[in-house]
Scaffold this motif. Structure first.
Motif, PDB file in Angstrom:
ATOM      1  N   TYR A 131      19.470 -21.494   4.218  1.00  0.00           N
ATOM      2  CA  TYR A 131      20.514 -21.605   4.856  1.00  0.00           C
ATOM      3  C   TYR A 131      22.008 -20.655   4.339  1.00  0.00           C
ATOM      4  N   SER A 132      22.765 -20.181   4.985  1.00  0.00           N
ATOM      5  CA  SER A 132      24.110 -19.030   4.017  1.00  0.00           C
ATOM      6  C   SER A 132      25.502 -19.388   4.835  1.00  0.00           C
ATOM      7  N   ILE A 133      26.563 -19.857   4.177  1.00  0.00           N
ATOM      8  CA  ILE A 133      27.965 -20.008   5.300  1.00  0.00           C
ATOM      9  C   ILE A 133      29.322 -18.588   3.923  1.00  0.00           C
ATOM     10  N   VAL A 134      29.184 -17.748   4.934  1.00  0.00           N
ATOM     11  CA  VAL A 134      30.051 -16.836   4.262  1.00  0.00           C
ATOM     12  C   VAL A 134      31.334 -16.930   4.332  1.00  0.00           C
ATOM     13  N   TRP A 135      32.570 -17.127   3.392  1.00  0.00           N
ATOM     14  CA  TRP A 135      33.985 -16.704   3.647  1.00  0.00           C
ATOM     15  C   TRP A 135      34.673 -15.991   2.751  1.00  0.00           C
ATOM     16  N   VAL A 141      33.406 -16.682   7.514  1.00  0.00           N
ATOM     17  CA  VAL A 141      33.141 -15.082   9.254  1.00  0.00           C
ATOM     18  C   VAL A 141      31.747 -15.686   9.329  1.00  0.00           C
ATOM     19  N   THR A 142      31.703 -16.040   8.503  1.00  0.00           N
ATOM     20  CA  THR A 142      29.575 -16.274   9.385  1.00  0.00           C
ATOM     21  C   THR A 142      28.896 -17.449   9.072  1.00  0.00           C
ATOM     22  N   GLU A 143      27.879 -17.994   9.417  1.00  0.00           N
ATOM     23  CA  GLU A 143      27.042 -18.953   9.085  1.00  0.00           C
ATOM     24  C   GLU A 143      25.762 -18.164   9.427  1.00  0.00           C
ATOM     25  N   HIS A 144      25.143 -18.344   8.608  1.00  0.00           N
ATOM     26  CA  HIS A 144      23.465 -17.477   8.771  1.00  0.00           C
ATOM     27  C   HIS A 144      22.105 -18.801   8.193  1.00  0.00           C
ATOM     28  N   GLU A 145      21.003 -18.309  10.109  1.00  0.00           N
ATOM     29  CA  GLU A 145      19.500 -20.021   9.228  1.00  0.00           C
ATOM     30  C   GLU A 145      18.897 -18.519   9.307  1.00  0.00           C
ATOM     31  N   GLY A 146      17.676 -18.894   8.251  1.00  0.00           N
ATOM     32  CA  GLY A 146      16.213 -18.178   7.627  1.00  0.00           C
ATOM     33  C   GLY A 146      16.971 -17.138   6.724  1.00  0.00           C
ATOM     34  N   GLY A 147      15.650 -16.821   5.837  1.00  0.00           N
ATOM     35  CA  GLY A 147      15.619 -16.647   4.541  1.00  0.00           C
ATOM     36  C   GLY A 147      15.241 -15.147   4.142  1.00  0.00           C
ATOM     37  N   PRO A 150      18.410 -10.269   7.331  1.00  0.00           N
ATOM     38  CA  PRO A 150      19.532  -9.873   7.369  1.00  0.00           C
ATOM     39  C   PRO A 150      20.813 -10.138   8.238  1.00  0.00           C
ATOM     40  N   PHE A 151      21.832 -10.724   7.541  1.00  0.00           N
ATOM     41  CA  PHE A 151      23.190 -10.661   8.812  1.00  0.00           C
ATOM     42  C   PHE A 151      24.721 -10.308   7.780  1.00  0.00           C
ATOM     43  N   GLU A 152      25.218  -9.901   8.563  1.00  0.00           N
ATOM     44  CA  GLU A 152      26.715  -9.254   8.625  1.00  0.00           C
ATOM     45  C   GLU A 152      27.552 -10.073   9.278  1.00  0.00           C
ATOM     46  N   ALA A 153      29.433  -9.935   8.499  1.00  0.00           N
ATOM     47  CA  ALA A 153      30.135  -9.836   9.582  1.00  0.00           C
ATOM     48  C   ALA A 153      31.704  -8.810   9.657  1.00  0.00           C
ATOM     49  N   GLU A 154      31.530  -8.516  10.872  1.00  0.00           N
ATOM     50  CA  GLU A 154      33.362  -7.559  10.269  1.00  0.00           C
ATOM     51  C   GLU A 154      34.246  -8.307   9.409  1.00  0.00           C
TER      52      GLU A 154
END
Length: 598
Positions: A131-135, A141-147, A150-154
């Motif tokens: 589980y990831s949280i991005v600042w 800017v985003t958070e993502h579940e699953g290892g 990919p995940f992304e944010a503008e």
């Protein structure tokens, strides 16, 4: 950490060359590729790293580590990205750490990206477990579940607020597994203070591979125009010598845009074109995508270039994106798996994203070595046990003609719904549903096209008794086919072998026993592949790490190669068999360079 939803146990077969399903889209996530309108800046390398060793693993949030430089919050170390963090240091507590870890890196964004208001800047993480949280600059800017996806944010607006400062990227990653995660697990607290220290707990897992954690795939910044190609769906077919490429292009940022879609061959020659956002391209004298060893030119890919132009009152926007496309068909009968209307027999391996030091981190030298070994074996396929692989690896399979059974990360699930599991599907690739008897038993079999069977006769069952394999394996096939009348893949079979350990007559854990077990399975495969068995995948390609346990000596040793990619005796048995199967099935001409040493 909140993890909504749950999942089920279908397995997904993705036959490689780019080919999309026709599912409705909420928004695309095309793989970042450079073009005349797009740039990519990789952020791989050394990041600042700090595990949250507090008893509740929550100090980083309580003290808002993301609001300032990570080094100002306490001691940090250098951590390579991409890589698992577990085996990088000499600290045993970090190797088995469960909870939040924090990554940070400061980067300078090119000035032209910031000054051009017509440019989108996107931050993309290839995968981080779990589980990831991005600042960015202290703002979430985003958070993502699953290892494994990919995940992304503008982040365009954030980096333009103060263009003179570097862009500070903070990523918190938590590898805790619960009954709602994929794969699942449980946390067990040990409260007996006569035996365990304060706060002692263990992560229980229900799968046989190490729970590597960290940022496992590349982190990058990429750009698009503010009006851009958002997604491309492709479905292929052919009639006689004419290829049919049905496509649909979605655009973001403008209600209307002019599109030019051009399909080019490997020499860069235009073979078909269109000016509409959806339609069918017809390719005369089509070159089909074929698997390795099934054609003299396997893995043939066309290039679909989408050129977008949009005009507003003040600006003109232009975007170019090129997607590799393989033209072929997949069909399944009661007894056969057909690629381009010809029977295809899977002879391949199961693989893990696993290696010394880097764990599950994407590593190009290792990837290229593995592909060379796969082709040396004469294998035409592999199964991504037990999670979706990096897009870079799937693209390499496209180019080399390797067929992939690409699993969703549902290992260890026993009784859950389908919701979260299907979320893990990649809509840009083709799907044929199969079920895996090791997890689904027969719950999923009525709803799928192909049944996969995992069995370890004479190993986990009747250990040491090789004589039972012909009876039990034959009964297994007859029972499954008799009930469902669907083709079967033996998706797992094998035995542990410690390299260099020998004994005759064969005993378990010796190379001789592994060889004898394989040969007994192969004798039954040769009978059933003439009927309804359509494939065999050895467990495993290479030895891999597991949790410490009394039945594992530094990992699972069922590989036909060691973890360092050196062959055991079983590798040569598989090599002789796979090249013989390819020659019998497709009557290989001289272009295949059939190994004369076999």
């Amino acid at each position: 950490m909140s993890v909504p939803g749950s999942s089920a146990v279908l397995r997904v077969l993705w036959l490689l060359s780019v080919f999309g399903t026709v599912l409705p889209l909420d928004g695309g996530m095309l793989f970042p590729r450079e073009s005349t309108s797009r740039e990519v800046k990789e952020l791989n390398g050394l990041w600042d790293f700090r595990p949250d060793g507090s008893l509740n693993r929550n100090e980083g949030f309580e003290k808002a580590w993301y609001k300032r430089r990570l080094a100002e919050t306490g001691p940090v170390i250098e951590m390579p990205v991409p890589a698992s963090y577990n085996d990088i240091t000499q600290d045993p507590t970090l190797r088995d750490f469960i909870g939040w870890v924090w990554y940070e890196r400061e980067v300078f964004v090119p000035a032209r990206w910031i000054s051009d208001e017509g440019t989108r800047v996107v931050l993309r993480v290839g995968s981080a477990h779990y589980y990831s949280i991005v600042w960015v600059n202290g703002e979430k800017v985003t958070e993502h579940e699953g290892g494994h996806l990919p995940f992304e944010a503008e982040i365009s607006s954030l980096i333009r607020r103060d263009p003179t400062k570097p862009c500070r990227i903070t990523i918190a990653v938590n590898n805790t597994l619960t009954l709602e995660t994929l794969p699942p697990g449980t946390i067990q607290y040990m409260n007996d203070r006569t035996r365990y220290p304060d706060g002692f707990f263990v992560q229980n897992i229900y799968f046989d591979f190490f729970n590597y954690a960290g940022i496992h795939r590349p982190v990058l910044l990429y750009t698009t125009p503010t009006v851009y190609v958002d997604d491309i769906i492709v479905e292929t077919n052919f009639m006689d010598n004419t290829g049919l490429v049905r496509y649909k292009v979605s655009v973001q940022g403008a209600a209307t845009a002019t599109l030019k879609v051009t399909l080019m061959d490997k020499d860069g020659h235009c073979v078909a074109s269109s000016n509409t956002p959806s339609g069918v391209l017809k390719v005369v004298d089509v070159k089909l995508w074929w698997p390795y060893l099934m054609h003299e030119n396997p893995g043939y890919l066309y290039s679909m270039e989408v050129h977008l132009i949009a005009v507003s009152e003040t600006s003109t926007y232009e975007d170019v994106y090129t997607l590799p496309v393989g033209i072929r068909t997949v069909n399944v009968t009661k007894t056969q798996f057909l690629i381009n209307n010809k029977p295809f027999y899977f002879h391949g391996v199961n693989k893990h994203e696993d290696s010394d030091i880097r764990g599950k981190g994407l590593d190009w030298p290792l990837i290229v070595k593995d592909f060379n070994l796969i082709k040396w074996l004469g294998a035409n396929s592999f199964r991504t046990s037990h999670y979706p692989y990096a897009e870079e690896i799937l693209q390499m399979c496209d180019r080399h003609g390797i067929v992939v059974i690409d699993e969703c990360p549902g290992v260890g699930i026993k009784d859950m719904t389908l919701i979260k599991h299907t979320k893990a599907l990649d809509h840009t690739r083709p799907v044929t549903y199969i079920t895996d008897s090791n997890y689904a038993r027969d719950k999923g079999a009525p709803f799928v096209d192909v049944v996969c069977v995992n069995s370890y006769f004479s190993w986990y069952h009747d250990p040491g008794h090789l004589e039972v394999i012909p009876i039990q394996l034959n009964a297994q096939f007859e029972n499954w086919y008799g009930k469902y009348k669907k083709p079967i893949i033996q998706s797992e079979y094998g035995a542990d072998a410690l390299p260099g350990l020998h004994m005759d007559p064969p005993m378990m854990f010796t190379e001789e026993y592994q060889n004898a077990l394989l040969q007994s399975y192969h004798d039954v495969f040769d009978q059933k592949r003439k009927q309804y068995v359509i494939g065999e995948l050895i467990w495993n390609f290479a030895d891999f790490m597991t949790a410490q346990a009394i039945h594992r000596v530094v990992g699972n040793k069922k590989g036909i190669f060691t973890r360092q990619r050196q062959p055991k005796a079983a590798a040569f048995i598989l090599r002789r068999r796979y090249w013989r199967l390819a020659n019998e099935t497709w009557r290989l001409p001289p272009w295949t360079k059939y190994p004369c040493s076999l």
